[in-house]
Design a protein around this motif. Structure first.
Motif, mmCIF file in Angstrom:
data_model
loop_
_atom_site.group_PDB
_atom_site.id
_atom_site.type_symbol
_atom_site.label_atom_id
_atom_site.label_comp_id
_atom_site.label_asym_id
_atom_site.label_seq_id
_atom_site.Cartn_x
_atom_site.Cartn_y
_atom_site.Cartn_z
ATOM 1 N N GLY A 290 0.797 -1.216 0.000
ATOM 2 C CA GLY A 290 0.000 0.000 0.000
ATOM 3 C C GLY A 290 0.830 1.266 0.000
ATOM 4 O O GLY A 290 1.928 1.316 -0.544
ATOM 5 N N HIS A 291 0.300 2.309 0.635
ATOM 6 C CA HIS A 291 0.946 3.617 0.651
ATOM 7 C C HIS A 291 1.655 3.835 1.971
ATOM 8 O O HIS A 291 1.134 3.531 3.033
ATOM 9 N N TYR A 292 2.890 4.377 1.912
ATOM 10 C CA TYR A 292 3.590 4.715 3.144
ATOM 11 C C TYR A 292 4.669 5.750 2.860
ATOM 12 O O TYR A 292 4.967 6.078 1.704
ATOM 13 N N VAL A 293 5.260 6.272 3.930
ATOM 14 C CA VAL A 293 6.307 7.296 3.883
ATOM 15 C C VAL A 293 7.483 6.783 4.701
ATOM 16 O O VAL A 293 7.298 6.271 5.807
ATOM 17 N N SER A 294 8.701 6.904 4.156
ATOM 18 C CA SER A 294 9.859 6.391 4.882
ATOM 19 C C SER A 294 11.091 7.223 4.580
ATOM 20 O O SER A 294 11.110 8.009 3.627
ATOM 21 N N TYR A 295 12.131 7.028 5.371
ATOM 22 C CA TYR A 295 13.376 7.768 5.171
ATOM 23 C C TYR A 295 14.585 6.888 5.435
ATOM 24 O O TYR A 295 14.501 5.842 6.074
ATOM 25 N N ASN A 296 15.715 7.334 4.873
ATOM 26 C CA ASN A 296 17.022 6.692 5.062
ATOM 27 C C ASN A 296 17.008 5.202 4.759
ATOM 28 O O ASN A 296 17.190 4.352 5.628
ATOM 29 N N GLY A 297 16.754 4.902 3.458
ATOM 30 C CA GLY A 297 16.861 3.534 2.990
ATOM 31 C C GLY A 297 15.798 2.610 3.495
ATOM 32 O O GLY A 297 16.049 1.425 3.704
ATOM 33 N N ALA A 298 14.595 3.102 3.698
ATOM 34 C CA ALA A 298 13.462 2.310 4.174
ATOM 35 C C ALA A 298 13.698 1.772 5.582
ATOM 36 O O ALA A 298 12.980 0.896 6.048
ATOM 37 N N ALA A 299 14.719 2.289 6.276
ATOM 38 C CA ALA A 299 14.982 1.835 7.643
ATOM 39 C C ALA A 299 13.914 2.317 8.602
ATOM 40 O O ALA A 299 13.689 1.710 9.650
ATOM 41 N N SER A 300 13.261 3.409 8.242
ATOM 42 C CA SER A 300 12.281 4.020 9.145
ATOM 43 C C SER A 300 11.032 4.408 8.380
ATOM 44 O O SER A 300 11.062 5.335 7.564
ATOM 45 N N ASN A 301 9.941 3.720 8.656
ATOM 46 C CA ASN A 301 8.633 4.107 8.132
ATOM 47 C C ASN A 301 7.960 5.015 9.147
ATOM 48 O O ASN A 301 8.048 4.779 10.365
ATOM 49 N N LEU A 302 7.274 6.047 8.669
ATOM 50 C CA LEU A 302 6.590 6.958 9.571
ATOM 51 C C LEU A 302 5.318 6.300 10.097
ATOM 52 O O LEU A 302 4.609 5.610 9.353
ATOM 53 N N ASN A 303 5.045 6.505 11.392
ATOM 54 C CA ASN A 303 3.856 5.962 12.040
ATOM 55 C C ASN A 303 2.922 7.109 12.414
ATOM 56 O O ASN A 303 3.311 8.022 13.160
ATOM 57 N N TRP A 304 1.703 7.047 11.909
ATOM 58 C CA TRP A 304 0.743 8.129 12.106
ATOM 59 C C TRP A 304 0.043 7.955 13.439
ATOM 60 O O TRP A 304 -0.548 6.909 13.722
ATOM 61 N N THR A 305 0.098 8.994 14.259
ATOM 62 C CA THR A 305 -0.523 8.945 15.581
ATOM 63 C C THR A 305 -1.894 9.590 15.608
ATOM 64 O O THR A 305 -2.693 9.316 16.514
ATOM 65 N N SER A 306 -2.177 10.437 14.620
ATOM 66 C CA SER A 306 -3.483 11.093 14.557
ATOM 67 C C SER A 306 -3.721 11.608 13.158
ATOM 68 O O SER A 306 -2.798 11.706 12.348
ATOM 69 N N ALA A 307 -4.963 11.927 12.870
ATOM 70 C CA ALA A 307 -5.332 12.528 11.585
ATOM 71 C C ALA A 307 -6.436 13.536 11.824
ATOM 72 O O ALA A 307 -7.326 13.313 12.657
ATOM 73 N N SER A 308 -6.376 14.645 11.101
ATOM 74 C CA SER A 308 -7.398 15.675 11.274
ATOM 75 C C SER A 308 -7.518 16.503 10.010
ATOM 76 O O SER A 308 -6.593 16.562 9.197
ATOM 77 N N ILE A 309 -8.656 17.134 9.851
ATOM 78 C CA ILE A 309 -8.873 18.073 8.751
ATOM 79 C C ILE A 309 -8.391 19.438 9.218
ATOM 80 O O ILE A 309 -8.938 20.022 10.151
ATOM 81 N N THR A 310 -7.329 19.926 8.582
ATOM 82 C CA THR A 310 -6.742 21.198 9.005
ATOM 83 C C THR A 310 -7.364 22.392 8.302
ATOM 84 O O THR A 310 -7.217 23.518 8.766
#
Length: 571
Positions: free
Chosen positions: A70-90
């Protein structure tokens, strides 16, 4: 009592899979399913987003993720995927008669925004930095169903992705590279590399479905004109079809370590869905390029932009025709390819040396220029004007700029100074693994008789590449200097340089002035990390009549070595 959707989920245990494939209302929405999952979209598409992965993408009645990640966001060679703690309409708004919502998914490192318009096939995306570490690599991406999406497209390549059955473990030769089952060549994900700043649109598609990235504003990318990145490929371990958005990439660079300011924005770009029709996405891309910078984004710094103009003339009076012009870090301490902290702009001068860079974010920059070949192909120097200040809604006119040239005369030059391997045998060929192996171990180039194409784009075997040239009546004050311009260099190779049998110098890995990049062994044929090396020597080494200059490769590694830009001798 009427229950909200979220209350119904909590009370009756409705799963995310129960969310309808097509939302009834055309208006964009965000709905929380539980403490770590949400759905977002409109009446055209919707995505189920979990704490890391967007796991279910419904479009035209089909889950386009399927068994993929699926869809995800990561940095530094896929060593770290971002984990979403919340979502809101800004933000909620209306632009050109269409309602939209700006949704922020929050992680420790920053906020991933999805801007969803009513009835739009896809969404705008951008990321705001809060606490990303020193980068390296930063990317957003889709890993999609490999039955739905079977082809990949960049601006220079459009073809079927290799079938997973051809990835035979015993045929693996290196990182994500396999010998084809019939022995006819190689399968490698790096064949779908392309120049980052040249892209109109890129993505994956199949019968009735297409998923595309359109990045009209590229000022958030790291690097210069020569920045190239992997765009799409097949994930060899799972067969997933991968659509990469390398917004801070490193695949063909010697190094990239950037400390990023809080609040830096990557994007917005458009993630676009359609039926796989390339004419449709091309038309949409043209509209997006025309609309950038996006007026619907509410951010004062994003809209604080000006224009930089000027005219470059060489010190011998020639216009700097078609020169590459780069607006980057002031007081530069990195190469232009390695810059990636802030925002960067590229263009080319016209035939009279004039250039214009519109929509530059307000700030202070350093402007550099270098030869892009053609009528100034002999120019080895780089032009710099420092501390260029850009103000909101203002034109910064740098006026008439004089680019100082070397006072020396050239005894010979092989290839154009343009930071590419163009003009040499195989130089700039389509991306393919191992092409440098087609270049010879030994080569003789005779100045005045040989053609540029007689020189090969890369040297990887042990042996001697010799330049034969004539001299006569060298003036008393002459100070010869060999100039070696490398379009790229991959470690594991060492070459000694001789003039008429006397060693002038050495080119080897492990030295601070010649860092290694992966270009030659990752399918690149035109460029990697550029290096300009100078080797001065005493004129007594030259003699009237024939002379030999030799690059003696004394250590080699398969598919590693030197990628040439130009070799010149000045006196």
């Amino acid at each position: 009592m009427q229950l909200s959707f979220l209350a119904a989920v909590l009370l009756f245990g409705i799963s995310a899979d129960a969310f309808p494939a097509k939302h009834a209302s055309p208006e964009p929405f965000l709905t929380q399913l539980d403490g770590s999952s949400w759905t977002l979209g409109n009446n055209v598409w919707n995505l189920t987003q979990e704490s890391t992965y967007g796991v279910k993408l419904m479009y035209k009645g089909r889950d386009c993720v399927g068994d993929a990640a699926g869809h995800y966001v990561s940095y530094n060679g896929a060593a770290s995927n971002l984990n979403w703690t919340s979502a809101s309409i800004t933000k909620r708004g209306t632009y050109r008669g269409k309602k939209f919502i700006d949704i922020a998914f929050t992680a420790v490192e920053g906020d991933m925004h999805w801007v969803v318009f009513a009835g739009m096939s896809g969404a705008y995306q951008y990321f705001v930095n809060r606490a990303l570490p020193v980068l390296g690599e930063f990317r957003t991406l889709w890993r999609l169903d490999n039955v739905t999406f079977t082809r990949g497209r960049t601006d220079i390549k459009d073809e079927e992705l290799p079938p997973l059955k051809d990835y035979i473990p015993q045929n693996k030769v290196q990182d994500e590279t396999w010998l084809r089952p019939d022995g006819s060549g190689y399968i490698t994900k790096y064949d779908f590399t392309a120049w980052s700043r040249n892209q109109d649109f890129f993505g994956v598609y199949g019968e009735g479905f297409g998923s595309w990235y359109i990045n009209p504003g590229k000022d958030y990318y790291n690097g210069d004109h020569l920045k190239q990145e992997l765009m799409v490929h097949r994930e060899s371990a799972t067969g997933d079809v991968v659509q990469l958005n390398m917004i801070h990439g490193t695949h063909f660079m010697a190094s990239s370590k950037d400390l990023l300011p809080e609040g830096k924005i990557w994007g917005p770009w458009l993630w676009y869905l359609n039926d796989g029709d390339k004419e449709d996405v091309a038309q949409r891309a043209a509209e997006e390029f025309q609309s950038w910078p996006y007026k619907w984004l509410v951010d004062e710094e994003y809209h604080s932009r000006g224009i930089v103009t000027g005219r470059l003339t060489l010190s011998d009076g020639r216009p700097a025709s078609n020169a590459a012009v780069f607006l980057g870090d002031p007081d530069p301490t990195k190469t232009t390819l390695d810059m990636g902290t802030d925002y960067y702009y590229t263009t080319y001068a016209d035939k009279s040396g004039r250039f214009e860079i519109p929509n530059v974010r307000a700030g202070t920059y350093g402007l550099q220029a270098w030869s892009n070949g053609s009528s100034i192909a002999d120019v080895s120097t780089t032009f710099l004007v420092n501390k260029v200040t850009v103000k909101k809604s203002k034109r910064t006119n740098l006026g008439h700029l004089t680019w100082k040239l070397s006072p020396k005369e050239k005894l010979f030059q092989i290839g154009e100074f343009d930071r590419y391997s163009y003009g040499f045998s195989h130089g700039g060929a389509p991306y393919q693994h191992g092409l440098v192996a087609a270049c010879p171990a030994d080569l003789t180039y005779t100045v005045g008789e040989s053609q540029t194409s007689d020189w090969c784009f890369g040297q990887t075997y042990r042996g001697n590449w010799t330049v034969r040239f004539r001299t006569s009546g060298i003036r008393e004050s002459a100070a010869p200097e060999l100039i070696v311009s490398l379009a790229g260099y991959a470690s594991g190779a060492s070459s000694n340089i001789f003039a008429n049998g006397v060693q002038l110098g050495n080119m080897t890995s492990g030295s601070a002035w010649l860092p290694s990049d992966p270009s030659l062994y990752r399918s690149a044929t035109a460029a990697g990390e550029w290096h300009l090396l100078r080797f001065p020597f005493d004129k007594s080494l030259l003699k009237d009549g024939w002379n030999d200059l030799t690059f003696n490769m004394v250590r080699n590694t398969t598919w590693h070595g030197f990628m040439w830009d130009s070799v010149a001798l000045e006196c």
